[in-house]
Design a protein around this motif. Sequence first.
Motif, PDB file in Angstrom:
ATOM      1  N   VAL A 408       2.624   4.462   1.238  1.00  0.00           N
ATOM      2  CA  VAL A 408       1.750   4.242   2.408  1.00  0.00           C
ATOM      3  C   VAL A 408       0.282   4.333   2.004  1.00  0.00           C
ATOM      4  O   VAL A 408      -0.544   3.504   2.399  1.00  0.00           O
ATOM      5  CB  VAL A 408       2.075   5.262   3.521  1.00  0.00           C
ATOM      6  N   MET A 409      -0.047   5.332   1.184  1.00  0.00           N
ATOM      7  CA  MET A 409      -1.437   5.497   0.728  1.00  0.00           C
ATOM      8  C   MET A 409      -1.866   4.325  -0.160  1.00  0.00           C
ATOM      9  O   MET A 409      -3.025   3.892  -0.120  1.00  0.00           O
ATOM     10  CB  MET A 409      -1.587   6.810  -0.031  1.00  0.00           C
ATOM     11  N   LEU A 410      -0.954   3.788  -0.942  1.00  0.00           N
ATOM     12  CA  LEU A 410      -1.269   2.639  -1.798  1.00  0.00           C
ATOM     13  C   LEU A 410      -1.521   1.377  -0.969  1.00  0.00           C
ATOM     14  O   LEU A 410      -2.377   0.560  -1.317  1.00  0.00           O
ATOM     15  CB  LEU A 410      -0.134   2.401  -2.797  1.00  0.00           C
ATOM     16  N   ILE A 411      -0.802   1.230   0.118  1.00  0.00           N
ATOM     17  CA  ILE A 411      -1.044   0.087   1.011  1.00  0.00           C
ATOM     18  C   ILE A 411      -2.438   0.189   1.619  1.00  0.00           C
ATOM     19  O   ILE A 411      -3.173  -0.811   1.717  1.00  0.00           O
ATOM     20  CB  ILE A 411       0.038   0.025   2.113  1.00  0.00           C
ATOM     21  N   ILE A 412      -2.835   1.399   2.019  1.00  0.00           N
ATOM     22  CA  ILE A 412      -4.194   1.613   2.532  1.00  0.00           C
ATOM     23  C   ILE A 412      -5.223   1.271   1.461  1.00  0.00           C
ATOM     24  O   ILE A 412      -6.249   0.642   1.736  1.00  0.00           O
ATOM     25  CB  ILE A 412      -4.364   3.073   3.012  1.00  0.00           C
ATOM     26  N   CYS A 413      -4.943   1.677   0.218  1.00  0.00           N
ATOM     27  CA  CYS A 413      -5.838   1.369  -0.903  1.00  0.00           C
ATOM     28  C   CYS A 413      -5.978  -0.136  -1.094  1.00  0.00           C
ATOM     29  O   CYS A 413      -7.069  -0.647  -1.350  1.00  0.00           O
ATOM     30  CB  CYS A 413      -5.314   2.028  -2.175  1.00  0.00           C
TER      31      CYS A 413
END
Length: 431
Positions: A408-413
């Motif tokens: 999820v954090m990588l998608i935000i990145c």
Amino acid sequence: MQQIYTPEEKRKRIFGIVGAASGNLVEWFDFYIYAVFAIYFQHALTAPDMDDTTQAIYVWGVFAASFFMRPIGSWLFGRIADKYGRKRSMVISITLMALSSFLFAALPTYAQVGMLAPFLLLFVRLLQGLSVGGEYGAVATYMSEIGLKGQRGFFSSFQYVTLIGGQLLASLLSVIILFFMSEQQLMDGGWRIPFVIGGVTAIISLLTRRKLEETLVQDETKSEDSGTMRALFRDHWKSFLLVVGYTAAGSLTFYIITVYSKTYFTKTLGMDGQTTGIMMTCALFVYMIAQPFFGYFADRVGRRTAMMLFAGLMAIFIYPVMVIGMSSFAHSPVIITLLLIFLMLILSFYTSISGLVKAEMFPPHVRALGVGFSYAVGNALFGGSAPAVALKFKEMGIENDFFIYVIVMLIICFLCSLSLPKKPKFLEHEH
């Protein structure tokens, strides 16, 4: 058009890169000694009535707490760097690291002072967090400013060459010490030795940094806005939020792959400490020497493209590699090492240029503060907490779900990377 430098100017700039990078190497070596040797001092510095998991959660909780000193360190040293010079900031930060390393080596055990021991552990670790918080912004700024135009990705990559090198040396030191000492001897007090070595190397680095050439132009220090939070949030709050956004995922994956994976290999896969140390040392060496190649690649294709490749590829591969691949080949240290290297190479799209990308988004009078503070906030909330959060997931019996949070954090990145400008607004036309 690539700028032409005189041999003398080119020599000075390369010396500046080497000088800043060598100090960065020592700074991070001292910082990562904690992570590498935590398993050996956790019993000495915490209450003996705790079980192993509770002791580990406290020790990694202290590791996470040190990251919350980074915003303070980045504010303090960022202000010094933007107001009084990058060189002065770097000299003070390495001095603080030397002091805290020697203090760590002298920590009394729980058997000697009782409950005071874990509190002293926290205090000294917070000092290290303060030092490293100031280190990142000043070094990223200095190396981006002194790097040769058209090759800034390549030269700035040496910040992570030395950052990884510090971690590699810490890992290598554990292998060497375990060759001469047993794990029990390390637990009985041998864990102090690495911190003494760290303090000595920090003093040597201090002497090198005092010879560096300053990159901050005097006119840039005269403004009342130089190095102030007011100017940062008034004029550059969008850049600040953007940097926090992609730092969160970058730091989170960095600490999972380079720090938590060691705990994952020993606690989850059942590997012994020496084998894990050798695997990590080999993988970190490949990761370290890969940085300039990825920095050169970013110079050719652009920082935005490199950041998108990192976020996209890591989101695709981190779950199947960490959850399925690692457990399937737990019997083969060679394959586990290759899988680790594979993830580190994807991570290199980010780490090789992360400092430069941040520096290009802020003007000189708030650059060190902007770079350091935004990095520190993202790192404190998501990077430093990674081992403790992962262990909490493990304690709850849902360890694999932790990697969904990472995705999820990588998608935000990835979404933040889409917003990066194709051409930097600042830095390219300076110096």
